[in-house]
Write a protein that holds these residues in place. Sequence first.
Motif, PDB file in Angstrom:
ATOM      1  N   ASP A 110      -3.223  27.801  60.455  1.00 57.77           N
ATOM      2  CA  ASP A 110      -4.780  27.837  60.438  1.00 57.77           C
ATOM      3  C   ASP A 110      -5.285  27.027  59.336  1.00 57.77           C
ATOM      4  O   ASP A 110      -4.377  26.264  58.566  1.00 57.77           O
ATOM      5  CB  ASP A 110      -5.172  29.401  60.177  1.00 57.77           C
ATOM      6  CG  ASP A 110      -6.617  29.797  60.365  1.00 57.77           C
ATOM      7  OD1 ASP A 110      -7.317  29.091  60.925  1.00 57.77           O
ATOM      8  OD2 ASP A 110      -6.945  30.823  60.167  1.00 57.77           O
ATOM      9  N   ILE A 112      -8.471  26.428  56.444  1.00 59.19           N
ATOM     10  CA  ILE A 112      -9.702  27.041  55.939  1.00 59.19           C
ATOM     11  C   ILE A 112     -10.359  25.884  54.761  1.00 59.19           C
ATOM     12  O   ILE A 112      -9.600  25.130  54.271  1.00 59.19           O
ATOM     13  CB  ILE A 112      -9.464  28.250  54.829  1.00 59.19           C
ATOM     14  CG1 ILE A 112     -10.841  28.879  54.527  1.00 59.19           C
ATOM     15  CG2 ILE A 112      -8.567  28.087  53.736  1.00 59.19           C
ATOM     16  CD1 ILE A 112     -10.652  30.347  53.791  1.00 59.19           C
ATOM     17  N   ASP A 117     -14.639  30.456  50.833  1.00 58.34           N
ATOM     18  CA  ASP A 117     -15.497  31.690  50.938  1.00 58.34           C
ATOM     19  C   ASP A 117     -14.445  32.744  50.932  1.00 58.34           C
ATOM     20  O   ASP A 117     -13.573  32.761  51.672  1.00 58.34           O
ATOM     21  CB  ASP A 117     -16.342  31.786  52.271  1.00 58.34           C
ATOM     22  CG  ASP A 117     -16.888  32.988  52.349  1.00 58.34           C
ATOM     23  OD1 ASP A 117     -18.199  33.299  51.575  1.00 58.34           O
ATOM     24  OD2 ASP A 117     -16.584  34.070  52.827  1.00 58.34           O
ATOM     25  N   ASN A 118     -14.527  33.755  49.863  1.00 59.16           N
ATOM     26  CA  ASN A 118     -13.707  34.864  49.585  1.00 59.16           C
ATOM     27  C   ASN A 118     -13.539  35.890  50.817  1.00 59.16           C
ATOM     28  O   ASN A 118     -12.539  36.119  51.143  1.00 59.16           O
ATOM     29  CB  ASN A 118     -14.104  35.408  48.413  1.00 59.16           C
ATOM     30  CG  ASN A 118     -13.967  34.525  47.185  1.00 59.16           C
ATOM     31  OD1 ASN A 118     -13.452  33.569  47.031  1.00 59.16           O
ATOM     32  ND2 ASN A 118     -14.722  35.238  46.132  1.00 59.16           N
ATOM     33  N   THR A 119     -14.641  35.964  51.484  1.00 62.03           N
ATOM     34  CA  THR A 119     -14.468  36.998  52.401  1.00 62.03           C
ATOM     35  C   THR A 119     -13.716  36.287  53.683  1.00 62.03           C
ATOM     36  O   THR A 119     -12.889  36.953  54.418  1.00 62.03           O
ATOM     37  CB  THR A 119     -15.834  37.281  52.845  1.00 62.03           C
ATOM     38  OG1 THR A 119     -16.690  38.068  52.197  1.00 62.03           O
ATOM     39  CG2 THR A 119     -15.785  38.313  54.290  1.00 62.03           C
ATOM     40  N   GLU A 120     -13.853  35.158  54.014  1.00 58.79           N
ATOM     41  CA  GLU A 120     -13.273  34.371  55.098  1.00 58.79           C
ATOM     42  C   GLU A 120     -11.770  34.155  54.820  1.00 58.79           C
ATOM     43  O   GLU A 120     -10.995  34.452  55.607  1.00 58.79           O
ATOM     44  CB  GLU A 120     -13.776  32.855  55.226  1.00 58.79           C
ATOM     45  CG  GLU A 120     -13.105  32.114  56.249  1.00 58.79           C
ATOM     46  CD  GLU A 120     -13.647  30.687  56.356  1.00 58.79           C
ATOM     47  OE1 GLU A 120     -13.258  30.116  57.350  1.00 58.79           O
ATOM     48  OE2 GLU A 120     -14.572  30.262  55.667  1.00 58.79           O
ATOM     49  N   ALA A 123     -10.042  37.491  55.277  1.00 56.88           N
ATOM     50  CA  ALA A 123     -10.018  37.712  56.649  1.00 56.88           C
ATOM     51  C   ALA A 123      -8.994  37.028  57.422  1.00 56.88           C
ATOM     52  O   ALA A 123      -8.191  37.459  58.134  1.00 56.88           O
ATOM     53  CB  ALA A 123     -11.181  37.550  57.577  1.00 56.88           C
ATOM     54  N   ARG A 124      -8.672  35.566  56.985  1.00 59.89           N
ATOM     55  CA  ARG A 124      -7.745  34.612  57.574  1.00 59.89           C
ATOM     56  C   ARG A 124      -6.358  35.057  57.053  1.00 59.89           C
ATOM     57  O   ARG A 124      -5.302  35.123  57.958  1.00 59.89           O
ATOM     58  CB  ARG A 124      -8.137  33.270  57.276  1.00 59.89           C
ATOM     59  CG  ARG A 124      -9.121  32.724  57.808  1.00 59.89           C
ATOM     60  CD  ARG A 124      -9.380  31.290  57.494  1.00 59.89           C
ATOM     61  NE  ARG A 124     -10.682  31.096  58.361  1.00 59.89           N
ATOM     62  CZ  ARG A 124     -10.701  30.360  59.567  1.00 59.89           C
ATOM     63  NH1 ARG A 124      -9.616  30.293  60.275  1.00 59.89           N
ATOM     64  NH2 ARG A 124     -11.931  29.868  59.954  1.00 59.89           N
TER      65      ARG A 124
END
Length: 212
Positions: A110, A112, A117-120, A123-124
Amino acid sequence: MSADGGKGTTILAVDDRPDNLFILKKVITDRLPGHTILTAGSAAGGLEIADQTPIDAALVDVQMPHMDGIEMCRRLKTNSATAHIPIILMTAHSADATQKATGLDAGADDFINKPIDNTELVARISAILRIKKIEDQLRQSASRLAALADHRTRQLADSEHYHRSLLYNLHEDVIVIDSDYVITDINNTFLATVGLCAEDIIGHRCYEISHN
């Protein structure tokens, strides 16, 4: 309870900038409690940690001196001991398709983009941890099935050897034929009776031997 539904995993973060590592460690600790976070300031340091410690996921910065993140990814994926570690490459916002394609070829799971972004990020990480958990379970199941199959094969081989020993040592003539009356096996007593070798009998139809 962590976001991926479990605890006890170990995450490796690799970046040559200490401030980035500090932020990554804080975000993961706050948002994914219960996980162990290991950090390295270089690709070489990250490889050393992965070689000595079981790692469940790795966050690797692409742009690092001496050895970049893509090369580190390639080395992890070509080492059988670390090949199953899912890797998220952290790329600059300006990263183009060619760089990402190179990362995929190296085995990255993956990407990033920075600034992250902390939320992303959470999630990843959660997603690849869930995938790794499933893959680990599948590998364990495959290993158990292979061990069971190997055990069963040995059992059958032992059983066949036992029955052949009984067949060959009986003091009565024994001849084994298939549905087409082709001789598939005989014992030593039968060979002594007819005065022939096994090669002269096996593969022939029984009436050919009896007529001769």
